[in-house]
Design a protein around this motif. Structure first.
Motif, PDB file in Angstrom:
ATOM      1  N   PRO A 118      15.724 -32.712   5.040  1.00 49.28           N
ATOM      2  CA  PRO A 118      16.729 -32.876   3.977  1.00 49.28           C
ATOM      3  C   PRO A 118      17.970 -33.596   4.481  1.00 49.28           C
ATOM      4  N   GLY A 138       8.765 -39.205   0.276  1.00 52.42           N
ATOM      5  CA  GLY A 138       8.900 -37.868   0.878  1.00 52.42           C
ATOM      6  C   GLY A 138       7.605 -37.297   1.416  1.00 52.42           C
ATOM      7  N   THR A 154      13.560 -31.799  -2.121  1.00 46.64           N
ATOM      8  CA  THR A 154      13.010 -31.744  -0.764  1.00 46.64           C
ATOM      9  C   THR A 154      12.126 -30.518  -0.523  1.00 46.64           C
TER      10      THR A 154
END
Ligand code: FAD
Length: 480
Positions: A61, A103, A218
């Motif tokens: 993060p 991600g 996240t």
């Protein structure tokens, strides 16, 4: 938009993440400029949107925060991404020199907590991977979108996804307990895991469905459920019209029963999915699951409600069970579809909407009637199904396959956009929602004001507050 040159953007990101996690090779950039809305161009190797400057892959993060701070400082447009199964243009890089924040390296299952019935995962965990881990110990996420083998938790939450067992387990909004997300200014925010809260507005909904246009998710914590596959019951019926089918769905749900699956296919979509037994009729499907007494009671109620309707014929349970076992799409099925489009020029898209019980049949019939009248396509399938029912109404998932008889670069404007617009117009006219579970993406934004009415003020205010420089996925949800 960006205040840095393309090269300066790339080198600034290399300073943060190192060159291995800042990808700039041409083919990766091309593939990251689109999603399935541009499927036809993409199948023919055409990429007409601006290519991103880079695809960056944070692992923490804190790295996401640094990536966003830089973008915010220099007005660099960013497009969040995880599994890449988006269908509505949410992944299109329509601004020059955008940066895709991928991600998928944040892929750790952090905790499975069977006492509090929670699983906590990073945004890049594939739903299938968590489900496989849970099944080993007798639990399930209860979440089963058809893209389960591909989709990852960031995207699943960001699109407000929903799965095949939604009538029992709900959509992702019913499953999300807590989360961690990062805003455009780099602020990292956590929402803790509690069974319920009344401490002001429910801020989980700033995360759910934000489509990367408000923040970058996240980590998420979702509910888990006990899994009783030995009690699963399957029911399939044939009937002659959708109106009667909607009425049966309504009765089952409003009488208080919670089958995990409640689906109704029209004749054309029925032939596509069940050609070995549908006989050109509509197909109604239910599944009951859970502890044995509950599954038995739900199953008995379904049989009793259906038996009160004439002209409804039961098919063998095994036909439905077998179909379910082959429903999900993995990467190989996507590749097969690409080959088929190239070879046959037969191409399919979908548009999903929702409406109250009183209007859903009118939306269904009027949309199909207008498409047939107004769109000069050679349809090989024009129909749809209802797959998610609620106390107040249901969804309609329109499915349209047609021959590509125009240049691939014109397919969207000649066929896909006009068909989608008709479906949305007929839905909004009757008070329904233009979008049931794929997200707004970039191709329904011209209807946003009509969808929201006076509450658009609230949505616009969120965007201005959380993303004042409008760097977060420009053109998604909010028109450019
Ligand atoms: C064959 C197929 C079947 C499908 N079936 C279903 C279905 O049954 N039910 C259903 O709901 N959907 C379905 N979808 C649509 C799609 O799978 C879902 O929208 C899914 O939730 C997307 O997850 P993803 O990880 O692939 O997200 P992506 O495709 O990577 O991104 C989707 C959107 O979310 C945003 N986003 C991604 N990651 C983040 C993040 N970390 N933070 C903030 N924003 C982010 C992106 O910017 C984009 O706007 C299907 C798609 C395909 C191709």
């Amino acid at each position: 938009m960006a205040n840095l040159t393309r090269d300066e953007i790339v080198s600034a990101y290399i300073d943060i993440l190192g060159s291995e996690r800042v990808i700039t090779d041409e083919q990766t950039l091309r593939e990251n400029s689109v999603d399935r809305y541009y499927k036809v161009e993409n199948v023919f190797g055409i990429y007409s949107l601006p290519l991103p400057a880079a695809v960056v892959k944070p692992r923490t993060p804190e790295e996401v925060s640094s990536v966003l701070k830089l973008a915010n400082a220099y007005s660099i447009a960013v497009v969040p991404k995880t599994g890449g199964s988006a269908t509505e243009g949410g992944l299109e890089t329509i601004v020059e020199d955008s940066v895709v924040i991928d991600g998928s390296l944040m892929n750790e299952i952090i905790e499975i907590d069977t006492e509090n019935m929670l699983a906590t995962v990073q945004c890049g965990v594939r739903l299938q991977d968590l489900e496989d881990e849970l099944r080993k110990i007798g639990y399930t996420t209860g979440h089963s979108p058809q893209s389960k083998p591909i989709a990852q938790f960031g995207g699943l939450v960001a699109t407000r996804s929903i799965g095949q067992f939604s009538t029992l387990y709900g959509g992702i909004e019913d499953m999300l307990v807590g989360a961690e997300t990062v805003f455009a200014n780099g602020e990292i925010c956590r929402i803790k895991n509690v069974p319920r809260r009344a401490a002001g507005p429910d801020i989980r909904h700033l995360i759910l469905g934000n489509e990367g246009a408000l923040n970058f998710i996240t980590e998420v914590s979702v509910k888990i459920f006990r899994y009783y596959p030995e009690n699963n019951r399957f029911y399939g019926y044939l009937l002659d019209d959708m109106k009667a089918g909607f009425e049966i769905l309504r009765e089952v749900v409003t009488q208080g029963y919670r089958p995990s699956v409640a689906r109704l296919y029209d004749q054309e979509d029925g032939l596509y999915h069940f050609k070995h037994f549908s006989d050109g009729r509509c197909v109604l499907i239910f599944m009951a699951e859970g502890p044995r007494p509950l599954a038995d009671a739900t199953g008995a109620a379904i049989e009793q409600i259906v038996s009160q309707h004439s002209g409804v014929d039961r098919v063998a349970d095994s036909l439905i069970e077998d179909w379910f076992n082959h429903l999900n799409w993995d990467v190989s099925k996507i590749e097969e579809e690409r080959v088929e489009i190239r070879e046959t020029l037969n191409n399919g898209f979908t548009t999903e909407i929702s409406g109250n019980w009183s209007v859903i049949n009118d939306i269904y019939t009027s949309a199909l009637e207008r498409i047939r009248r107004e769109v000069p396509a050679q349809f090989t399938l024009l129909g749809g199904h209802s797959s998610h029912s609620y106390l107040n109404g249901t969804n309609m998932y329109f499915v349209y396959y047609y021959k590509i008889d125009v240049d691939p670069t014109e397919e969207r404007t000649v066929y896909h956009d006009p068909i989608q617009d008709i479906i949305v117009e007929e839905t909004l006219k009757r008070g329904g929602s233009m979008c049931h579970h794929h997200g707004v993406g970039k191709h329904r934004t011209h209807f946003l004001a009509e969808e929201y009415g006076s509450s658009l003020y609230m949505l616009e205010t969120l965007k201005s507050a959380f993303d004042p420089n409008r760097i977060m996925n420009p053109g998604t949800i909010f028109p450019l």
